[in-house]
Design an enzyme around this catalytic site. Structure first.
Site, PDB file in Angstrom:
ATOM      1  N   ARG A 240       0.685  -1.469  -0.048  1.00  0.00           N
ATOM      2  CA  ARG A 240       0.388   0.129  -0.025  1.00  0.00           C
ATOM      3  C   ARG A 240       0.974   1.293  -0.053  1.00  0.00           C
ATOM      4  O   ARG A 240       1.853   1.395   1.094  1.00  0.00           O
ATOM      5  CB  ARG A 240      -0.752   0.330   1.013  1.00  0.00           C
ATOM      6  CG  ARG A 240      -2.299  -1.079   1.334  1.00  0.00           C
ATOM      7  CD  ARG A 240      -3.126  -0.156  -0.147  1.00  0.00           C
ATOM      8  NE  ARG A 240      -3.762  -0.857   0.191  1.00  0.00           N
ATOM      9  CZ  ARG A 240      -4.240  -1.678  -0.098  1.00  0.00           C
ATOM     10  NH1 ARG A 240      -3.819  -1.968  -2.134  1.00  0.00           N
ATOM     11  NH2 ARG A 240      -5.574  -3.041  -1.000  1.00  0.00           N
ATOM     12  N   GLU A 269      -3.578   7.841  -4.814  1.00  0.00           N
ATOM     13  CA  GLU A 269      -3.942   6.724  -6.244  1.00  0.00           C
ATOM     14  C   GLU A 269      -5.599   6.528  -5.904  1.00  0.00           C
ATOM     15  O   GLU A 269      -6.338   6.989  -5.761  1.00  0.00           O
ATOM     16  CB  GLU A 269      -3.197   5.610  -6.094  1.00  0.00           C
ATOM     17  CG  GLU A 269      -4.348   4.303  -5.464  1.00  0.00           C
ATOM     18  CD  GLU A 269      -3.385   3.216  -5.300  1.00  0.00           C
ATOM     19  OE1 GLU A 269      -2.290   3.086  -5.094  1.00  0.00           O
ATOM     20  OE2 GLU A 269      -4.659   1.939  -5.498  1.00  0.00           O
ATOM     21  N   HIS A 288      -1.306  -0.070 -10.144  1.00  0.00           N
ATOM     22  CA  HIS A 288      -2.016  -0.860  -8.830  1.00  0.00           C
ATOM     23  C   HIS A 288      -2.335  -2.333  -9.786  1.00  0.00           C
ATOM     24  O   HIS A 288      -3.471  -2.156  -9.703  1.00  0.00           O
ATOM     25  CB  HIS A 288      -3.188  -0.516  -8.712  1.00  0.00           C
ATOM     26  CG  HIS A 288      -3.377  -1.367  -7.300  1.00  0.00           C
ATOM     27  ND1 HIS A 288      -3.656  -0.327  -6.069  1.00  0.00           N
ATOM     28  CD2 HIS A 288      -3.442  -2.407  -7.018  1.00  0.00           C
ATOM     29  CE1 HIS A 288      -4.295  -1.025  -4.828  1.00  0.00           C
ATOM     30  NE2 HIS A 288      -3.932  -2.486  -5.411  1.00  0.00           N
TER      31      HIS A 288
END
Ligand code: 8YV
Length: 322
Positions: A240, A269, A288
């Protein structure tokens, strides 16, 4: 016969997963894959027995409090659940599940891609070729770092960390790790355990972050800790963004304390990531993609549905976290 449970599905899911949803439930599908605002989510939940949610929806205490009482469960399409206030869910009696295991291989693949991409200047090289800016070759041209035989350090030796360790061993790397609990010898497979993150860091030619975002891990990789890495280390993050202090990492990428970084997850993000990264050549950035393979996304969907099936059959959901 009792009507099939109504499931509010917050995002577009793989076709086979939506097929199973349509067969077994009354799904409220998000055909345009639009991100629902919190108030929309709450009003759409008016008819729902459960929500099949993604990491893109925030379930804060306030949003959870606003959910109607007919919602019994939030079945997440993600292993991470930092987007859900678990205590608030427990207080409301909401069942919450996640999707572990099924994305470990895909995410570990991305960690290795980021390690190699960062070490071998893949982003810089690719951009050069695309821009027709590649003019010559010489023995000293775009020389990067070799990872074979180096030390691979892991923060968070859970399922994904363990697969990443296995893949790193394929490059003859010596695996070091920090985890809240030491693994048993059969899971460690010879990896060297460090009792604190600070003890681990000096042993990381490559540092790979695999821990979840929690109050304890937020901002973990800060100035002081980055200074403990060997000079010229490589930092990889598929966990993360919150674990990294962006200012600190960007400073270290500029000074050379960190040779290069490979990042798949970011603070802010998708749209508000730190602009400092975008100006650097020594970063390899992905949007991601950790779990983004067809088989894994189907696996995540099926796992979320297995959890819902158990809940509506009055059984214990395998991946219950609240
Ligand atoms: C998912 C992830 O793609 O599962 C997780 O926790 O970080 C990702 O790999 C995403 O969260 C989907 O909701």
């Amino acid at each position: 016969m009792r009507d099939k449970p109504v499931i509010l599905v917050t995002r577009k899911l793989p076709g086979l997963v939506e097929d199973r949803l349509k067969r077994d439930y009354q799904p409220l599908l998000n055909l345009d894959d639009r991100l629902y605002r919190p108030d929309e989510l709450i009003s759409m939940a008016a008819r729902a027995d459960a929500i099949l949610a993604c990491h893109t929806e925030q379930f804060t205490a306030e949003i959870i409090a606003g959910l109607p009482g007919n919602v019994r469960a939030i079945a997440n399409f993600s292993v991470g659940y930092d987007h859900v206030d678990i205590e608030a869910a427990k207080a409301k009696g909401l069942i919450v599940t996640n999707t572990p295991d099924v994305l470990s291989d895909a995410t570990a693949e991305i960690a290795i891609l980021l390690m190699l991409g960062a070490a071998r200047r893949a982003s810089e090289g690719e951009r050069m070729v695309r821009a027709s800016a590649w003019k010559s070759w010489s023995p000293t041209f775009m020389v990067g770092r070799q990872v074979t035989g180096k030390r691979f350090g892991i923060i968070g030796m859970g399922r994904v960390g363990q697969v990443a360790a296995k893949r790193a061993r394929g490059f003859d790397m010596q695996v070091h790790y920090y985890n809240r609990k030491r693994l048993s010898a059969d899971l460690e497979c010879g990896a060297i355990y460090h009792e604190t993150v600070n003890d681990l860091l000096p042993n990381c030619d490559v540092l790979s972050v695999h821990c979840p975002a929690t109050p304890e891990t937020t901002g973990l990789l800060n100035d002081e800790r980055i200074a403990l890495l060997p000079g010229g280390a490589i930092v990889v993050n598929t966990g993360r963004g919150a674990v990294v202090d962006d200012e600190a990492l960007i400073k270290a990428l500029k000074s050379g304390q960190v040779y290069a970084a490979g990042l798949d997850v970011f603070n802010g993000e998708p749209e508000n990531i730190h602009s400092g990264y975008l100006k650097l050549d020594n970063v390899f950035l992905l949007p991601h993609l950790g779990s983004a393979t067809q088989e894994t996304r189907e696996g995540m969907g099926f796992r979320a549905l297995d959890n819902l099936d158990a809940i509506f059959a009055g059984k214990n959901a395998k991946d219950r976290i609240a």
